[in-house]
Design a protein around this motif. Structure first.
Motif, mmCIF file in Angstrom:
data_model
loop_
_atom_site.group_PDB
_atom_site.id
_atom_site.type_symbol
_atom_site.label_atom_id
_atom_site.label_comp_id
_atom_site.label_asym_id
_atom_site.label_seq_id
_atom_site.Cartn_x
_atom_site.Cartn_y
_atom_site.Cartn_z
ATOM 1 N N ALA A 165 -3.151 0.696 -2.171
ATOM 2 C CA ALA A 165 -3.519 2.016 -1.655
ATOM 3 C C ALA A 165 -4.147 1.858 -0.281
ATOM 4 O O ALA A 165 -4.836 0.880 -0.007
ATOM 5 C CB ALA A 165 -4.502 2.712 -2.586
ATOM 6 N N ASP A 172 0.828 -1.201 0.000
ATOM 7 C CA ASP A 172 0.000 0.000 0.000
ATOM 8 C C ASP A 172 0.864 1.253 0.000
ATOM 9 O O ASP A 172 1.856 1.330 0.723
ATOM 10 C CB ASP A 172 -0.901 0.043 1.242
ATOM 11 N N GLY A 173 0.447 2.234 -0.813
ATOM 12 C CA GLY A 173 1.043 3.549 -0.720
ATOM 13 C C GLY A 173 0.616 4.164 0.606
ATOM 14 O O GLY A 173 -0.392 3.754 1.200
ATOM 15 N N THR A 219 -1.775 9.635 -0.226
ATOM 16 C CA THR A 219 -1.196 9.600 -1.566
ATOM 17 C C THR A 219 -2.246 10.017 -2.595
ATOM 18 O O THR A 219 -3.421 9.712 -2.451
ATOM 19 C CB THR A 219 -0.687 8.176 -1.887
ATOM 20 N N TYR A 276 -3.439 9.662 -6.535
ATOM 21 C CA TYR A 276 -3.331 8.781 -7.694
ATOM 22 C C TYR A 276 -4.046 9.439 -8.865
ATOM 23 O O TYR A 276 -5.133 9.985 -8.706
ATOM 24 C CB TYR A 276 -3.967 7.422 -7.399
ATOM 25 N N ASN A 310 -1.871 0.861 -9.321
ATOM 26 C CA ASN A 310 -0.841 -0.178 -9.392
ATOM 27 C C ASN A 310 -0.096 -0.253 -10.718
ATOM 28 O O ASN A 310 0.608 -1.217 -10.977
ATOM 29 C CB ASN A 310 -1.474 -1.540 -9.080
#
Length: 113
Positions: A63, A11-12, A16, A18, A40
């Motif tokens: 995430a 996971d980020g 974050t 995206y 991803n």
């Protein structure tokens, strides 16, 4: 190793952002592809139906909430993801508004551009 989707990814960190490329979100399957790739990378996975999407949102698939989804070219989905989509044979169509509201309940900030 078999080709196909990566089913899990680190996971980020929370917070974050995206970038979702919305140019090809002309149906719900296009959305699943676009969000998978936003989180991803090329060919990435982040659900293939609403239940799987909700599972991915819980973590372990690239995430961690809260996060921000910058949905570029969202006007495409606004045109194609509509309630009266007669192309859907199984179940009702999923609208852009439904997706935005559902994602927001999971602490995902949506920036429609």
């Amino acid at each position: 190793m078999a080709l196909g989707h990566t089913l899990s990814a680190p996971d980020g960190p929370p917070g974050t952002a995206y970038d979702l490329d919305g140019r090809f979100v002309t149906d719900i399957e296009g959305f699943y592809c676009a969000i998978g790739e936003a989180i991803n990378g090329l060919g990435g996975y982040f659900g293939w139906n609403l239940d799987a999407l909700k599972d991915c949102i819980r973590g372990g698939f690239g995430a961690q909430t809260p996060f921000r989804l910058v949905w570029h070219e969202s006007a495409v989905a606004r045109v194609y993801l509509v309630a009266d989509d007669s192309r859907r044979r199984l179940g009702s169509a999923i609208t852009l508004e439904y997706l935005v509201d559902m994602l927001a309940t999971y602490r995902i900030e949506i920036d429609l551009r």
